[in-house]
Design a protein around this motif. Structure first.
Motif, PDB file in Angstrom:
ATOM      1  N   UNK A 179       0.840  -1.213   0.000  1.00  0.00           N
ATOM      2  CA  UNK A 179       0.000   0.000   0.000  1.00  0.00           C
ATOM      3  C   UNK A 179       0.869   1.255   0.000  1.00  0.00           C
ATOM      4  N   UNK A 180       0.382   2.356  -0.586  1.00  0.00           N
ATOM      5  CA  UNK A 180       1.177   3.590  -0.623  1.00  0.00           C
ATOM      6  C   UNK A 180       1.421   4.173   0.762  1.00  0.00           C
ATOM      7  N   UNK A 181       0.556   3.870   1.667  1.00  0.00           N
ATOM      8  CA  UNK A 181       0.712   4.243   3.079  1.00  0.00           C
ATOM      9  C   UNK A 181       0.809   2.936   3.853  1.00  0.00           C
ATOM     10  N   UNK A 182       1.768   2.793   4.769  1.00  0.00           N
ATOM     11  CA  UNK A 182       1.856   1.550   5.540  1.00  0.00           C
ATOM     12  C   UNK A 182       0.517   1.204   6.185  1.00  0.00           C
ATOM     13  N   UNK A 183       0.177  -0.054   6.268  1.00  0.00           N
ATOM     14  CA  UNK A 183      -1.170  -0.463   6.691  1.00  0.00           C
ATOM     15  C   UNK A 183      -1.482  -0.140   8.151  1.00  0.00           C
ATOM     16  N   UNK A 184      -2.770   0.153   8.375  1.00  0.00           N
ATOM     17  CA  UNK A 184      -3.329   0.385   9.716  1.00  0.00           C
ATOM     18  C   UNK A 184      -2.437   1.312  10.542  1.00  0.00           C
ATOM     19  N   UNK A 185      -2.162   2.503  10.017  1.00  0.00           N
ATOM     20  CA  UNK A 185      -1.183   3.355  10.704  1.00  0.00           C
ATOM     21  C   UNK A 185      -1.750   4.083  11.925  1.00  0.00           C
ATOM     22  N   UNK A 186      -0.896   4.219  12.946  1.00  0.00           N
ATOM     23  CA  UNK A 186      -1.105   5.153  14.059  1.00  0.00           C
ATOM     24  C   UNK A 186      -0.072   6.256  13.865  1.00  0.00           C
ATOM     25  N   UNK A 187      -0.537   7.442  13.450  1.00  0.00           N
ATOM     26  CA  UNK A 187       0.358   8.561  13.126  1.00  0.00           C
ATOM     27  C   UNK A 187       0.299   9.617  14.234  1.00  0.00           C
ATOM     28  N   UNK A 188       1.486   9.974  14.738  1.00  0.00           N
ATOM     29  CA  UNK A 188       1.573  11.031  15.751  1.00  0.00           C
ATOM     30  C   UNK A 188       2.314  12.216  15.129  1.00  0.00           C
ATOM     31  N   UNK A 189       1.617  13.333  14.994  1.00  0.00           N
ATOM     32  CA  UNK A 189       2.242  14.561  14.483  1.00  0.00           C
ATOM     33  C   UNK A 189       2.845  15.325  15.669  1.00  0.00           C
ATOM     34  N   UNK A 190       4.173  15.561  15.628  1.00  0.00           N
ATOM     35  CA  UNK A 190       4.871  16.237  16.738  1.00  0.00           C
ATOM     36  C   UNK A 190       5.509  17.510  16.179  1.00  0.00           C
ATOM     37  N   UNK A 191       5.071  18.638  16.656  1.00  0.00           N
ATOM     38  CA  UNK A 191       5.532  19.917  16.116  1.00  0.00           C
ATOM     39  C   UNK A 191       6.448  20.634  17.103  1.00  0.00           C
ATOM     40  N   UNK A 192       7.506  21.255  16.574  1.00  0.00           N
ATOM     41  CA  UNK A 192       8.311  22.226  17.331  1.00  0.00           C
ATOM     42  C   UNK A 192       7.510  23.530  17.313  1.00  0.00           C
ATOM     43  N   UNK A 193       6.977  23.912  18.480  1.00  0.00           N
ATOM     44  CA  UNK A 193       6.115  25.101  18.523  1.00  0.00           C
ATOM     45  C   UNK A 193       6.827  26.276  19.206  1.00  0.00           C
ATOM     46  N   UNK A 194       8.172  26.293  19.054  1.00  0.00           N
ATOM     47  CA  UNK A 194       8.900  27.451  19.572  1.00  0.00           C
ATOM     48  C   UNK A 194       8.699  28.635  18.635  1.00  0.00           C
ATOM     49  N   UNK A 195       9.169  29.814  19.051  1.00  0.00           N
ATOM     50  CA  UNK A 195       8.837  31.071  18.371  1.00  0.00           C
ATOM     51  C   UNK A 195       9.227  31.131  16.915  1.00  0.00           C
ATOM     52  N   UNK A 196      10.250  30.395  16.459  1.00  0.00           N
ATOM     53  CA  UNK A 196      10.712  30.499  15.077  1.00  0.00           C
ATOM     54  C   UNK A 196       9.909  29.649  14.104  1.00  0.00           C
ATOM     55  N   UNK A 197       8.919  28.896  14.559  1.00  0.00           N
ATOM     56  CA  UNK A 197       8.254  27.879  13.739  1.00  0.00           C
ATOM     57  C   UNK A 197       6.872  28.323  13.240  1.00  0.00           C
ATOM     58  N   UNK A 198       6.558  29.608  13.294  1.00  0.00           N
ATOM     59  CA  UNK A 198       5.217  30.059  12.918  1.00  0.00           C
ATOM     60  C   UNK A 198       4.832  29.680  11.495  1.00  0.00           C
ATOM     61  N   UNK A 199       5.735  29.928  10.545  1.00  0.00           N
ATOM     62  CA  UNK A 199       5.406  29.649   9.143  1.00  0.00           C
ATOM     63  C   UNK A 199       5.163  28.167   8.890  1.00  0.00           C
ATOM     64  N   UNK A 200       6.005  27.315   9.463  1.00  0.00           N
ATOM     65  CA  UNK A 200       5.851  25.874   9.255  1.00  0.00           C
ATOM     66  C   UNK A 200       4.551  25.369   9.877  1.00  0.00           C
ATOM     67  N   UNK A 201       4.261  25.872  11.099  1.00  0.00           N
ATOM     68  CA  UNK A 201       3.024  25.449  11.770  1.00  0.00           C
ATOM     69  C   UNK A 201       1.811  25.850  10.940  1.00  0.00           C
ATOM     70  N   UNK A 202       1.825  27.081  10.404  1.00  0.00           N
ATOM     71  CA  UNK A 202       0.705  27.553   9.592  1.00  0.00           C
ATOM     72  C   UNK A 202       0.516  26.679   8.359  1.00  0.00           C
ATOM     73  N   UNK A 203       1.633  26.281   7.743  1.00  0.00           N
ATOM     74  CA  UNK A 203       1.540  25.433   6.549  1.00  0.00           C
ATOM     75  C   UNK A 203       0.897  24.083   6.872  1.00  0.00           C
ATOM     76  N   UNK A 204       1.279  23.488   7.976  1.00  0.00           N
ATOM     77  CA  UNK A 204       0.709  22.190   8.355  1.00  0.00           C
ATOM     78  C   UNK A 204      -0.756  22.350   8.745  1.00  0.00           C
ATOM     79  N   UNK A 205      -1.062  23.418   9.515  1.00  0.00           N
ATOM     80  CA  UNK A 205      -2.443  23.617   9.939  1.00  0.00           C
ATOM     81  C   UNK A 205      -3.362  23.772   8.726  1.00  0.00           C
TER      82      UNK A 205
END
Length: 610
Positions: A51-77
């Motif tokens: 499968x293109x995605x591994x089967x039956x996945x449990x995905x944990x999204x872990x973000x660096x939410x320090x002050x320099x990460x605003x643009x990246x966080x916005x893109x993911x959100x």
């Protein structure tokens, strides 16, 4: 571990849109049917579409939410729904969790925003809690966040593919919260978590994430711009490698299934190819044999199951009965099961109570069944001798089959002897008195033979007794005329008949006058349980009788009349052993005996049996 560069992602034209059509995940072919004989083998090429995605996945999204990460966080959100949608489309059982980390100088260096769930709205709510703030010195509390996830902060399902997706722009303190790089790596591996690391700046500045992704079988994406983080996350998930391992779940004795290679590791969505080796033992029986193979993904059963059916054709030879005069016994060798492949088998006769070359001609050879053929004849010449003997047997034995298993490899041939074990005897006499005989058929008695003798009239004297007779006939008959010409059958017989038209017996003080006197006796083959048997029968009759002018009623029933000179016995039947004697008239006197119309039949041995 795979390392992807942002430039490579851009040049590939990949974006958050559905990819081109690919083969459905699974094993191909999923059902395999083979026709093999004992000792044979076959190879089957197998393709597992991962499968293109591994089967039956449990995905944990872990973000660096320090002050320099605003643009990246916005893109993911902004693109979270697209990520969740594509993962869930490929794996409907997917679940997601959300977490974030900062540094230990912040009030909350790590927290879980949303536990594992399949509800996209809850996941989006968790991601929306990310807010870029805090941080201090260059390193962050990254290793601590990963250690917490690996040791219970997220409750993973027991049969899931566990993936932690982390993105940030700074490396971790080491140790972090008391957890070293080695501690974190060991915890991730113990929990079975693959790490996808998206480096938005300097996450892998000290090589920590090169180490962790390599140790966990994950993916490191380097040089990712803040507005490409969502794309990189999905690319990283799809770039995780999976290991496909064929496992034979069930297979009957005598059927061996192995694979080359024993396992194969490919990137999710790629094909894993194998060669399946199917080998049958030389002792495997005929019939249908089924095996089940589970192509497991990362050691877990994901429903990629193959059913293997091996059909083993069978060979059997029938039994044959043939009369000794039959010329040849034709055995039939039958192939059962599939007929798509050629089959060969050797055959040879073997002596039993019948022996070659006296009773049959020995034969041997090889039978070849072409595709579609189901039967083959094996003719064995039979020798017709002149010796009376019991039925005899020999066998035709099958051996050394190729392409099939022997189910019944021994055919018995029974030679039915055509020489009888005995004969009939018969004799008919019209008149007997004091050693004199008139009109006697087949005087030799044994064997029975067709014969007839007639006399117009006769007068015999024995002392004071005179016997006058007219129109006398004695006749014997055998059916068939030549007993050696055919095996016994119902109706075969030896018979005798005697007839006298008129008779007068004169003795002192006695005159006996008789009308037509006749008798018959027979020995006949009749059907009985277990075969034929012989049956003896006798009968006689007297048309009329006068004694000294007085009529006496008589017919065919036995009757004894006392006389002054002795007795007159009428219609007597004597059976002794294998002999029947029928007498119409027997005059017993002190002077001599007179017998009229005597018929006799007998069996010598067993003429109704071969």
């Amino acid at each position: 571990m795979a390392t992807l560069l942002a430039g490579c992602l851009a040049s590939s034209g990949w974006a958050l849109v559905p990819t081109g059509a690919a083969a459905d995940p699974g094993v191909e072919p999923s059902d395999v049917t083979l026709t093999l004989g004992p000792g044979q083998s076959a190879d089957v090429n197998k393709v597992v579409h991962t499968p293109p995605i591994p089967p039956n996945p449990d995905l944990v999204f872990i973000a660096d939410t320090t002050g320099s990460m605003g643009g990246a966080i916005a893109n993911v959100r902004t693109n979270a729904a697209a990520i969740l949608g594509e993962v869930s489309d490929a794996q409907p059982t997917a679940q997601f969790a959300v977490a974030e980390y900062k540094d230990f100088t912040d009030s909350s260096p790590f927290r879980v925003n949303q536990g594992l769930t399949g509800d996209d709205a809850s996941v989006q709510t968790g991601i929306n809690q990310w807010s870029a703030s805090g941080g201090g010195d260059f390193p962050e509390a990254v290793l601590n966040a990963l250690y917490e996830v690996a040791t219970g902060a997220v409750a993973f399902r027991p049969d899931s593919t566990r993936i932690a997706v982390i993105f940030g722009d700074a490396p971790s303190h080491d140790p972090s919260g008391g957890h070293s790089l080695a501690d974190t790596s060991a915890a991730l591996q113990a929990a079975g978590i693959r790490l996808v690391a998206v480096d938005v700046g300097a996450l892998d500045f000290s090589g920590q994430f090169s180490n962790l992704t390599a140790a966990t079988g994950g993916v490191l994406l380097s040089g990712v711009a803040g507005d490409e983080v969502a794309d990189a996350i999905l690319a990283g998930i799809k770039a995780i490698e999976v290991t496909v391992t064929p496992k034979v779940v069930s297979c009957p004795a005598g059927v061996s299934v192995t694979f080359s290679p024993a396992n194969r590791t490919v990137t999710s969505g790629e094909d894993a190819t194998f060669t399946e080796h199917v080998t049958l033992a030389g002792s495997v029986p005929a019939g249908t044999h089924e095996c089940t193979v589970d192509f497991q993904i990362d050691g877990e059963s994901r429903g990629f199951v193959q059913k293997l059916t091996v059909n083993v054709p069978g060979l059997k030879i029938d039994d044959v009965e043939v009369p000794e005069t039959g010329g040849q016994a034709v055995f039939t060798v039958t192939r059962t099961g599939p007929t798509t492949n050629p089959v060969t088998v050797k055959y040879a006769t073997a002596n039993g109570s019948a022996t070659a070359p006296g009773d049959y001609t020995a034969v041997n050879g090889t039978l070849t069944f072409a595709a579609g053929e189901t039967t083959k004849p094996v003719p064995v010449p039979i020798i017709d001798d002149t010796v009376g003997e019991p039925d005899e047997t020999f066998t035709v034995n099958l051996s050394a089959p190729s392409g099939a298993a022997i189910v019944d490899g021994t055919g018995q041939g029974r030679i039915i002897d055509n020489e009888r074990e005995g004969t009939f005897s018969c004799q008919a006499t019209a008149v007997k008195i004091a050693g004199l005989k008139v009109a006697q058929a087949n005087p030799a008695d044994v064997p029975c033979a067709d014969d007839v003798e007639t006399v117009a009239q006769s007068t015999l004297n024995a002392g004071l007794i005179k016997v006058q007779t007219s129109l006398l006939e004695a006749r014997t008959d055998q059916t068939p005329d030549d007993l050696s010409s055919a095996p016994p059958a119902a109706g075969d017989s030896g018979s005798a008949k005697a007839v006298i038209e008129s008779t007068k017996i004169i003795a002192p003080g006695l005159t006996i006058e008789l009308g037509v006197v006749k008798s018959s006796a027979s020995a006949t083959c009749v059907s009985a349980p277990g075969g034929l048997t012989s049956k003896l029968a006798g009968a006689s009759s007297i048309a009329s009788l006068k004694i000294n002018g007085l009529p006496v009623t008589v017919g065919s029933a036995p009757l004894t009349i006392p006389l002054v000179v002795g007795s007159l016995q009428l219609n007597s039947t004597q059976v002794s052993g294998d002999t029947v004697i029928q007498r119409a008239v027997f005059l017993d006197t002190l002077l001599t005996d007179v017998v009229l119309a005597e018929s006799k039949a007998n069996v010598e041995g067993r003429p109704c049996v071969v």
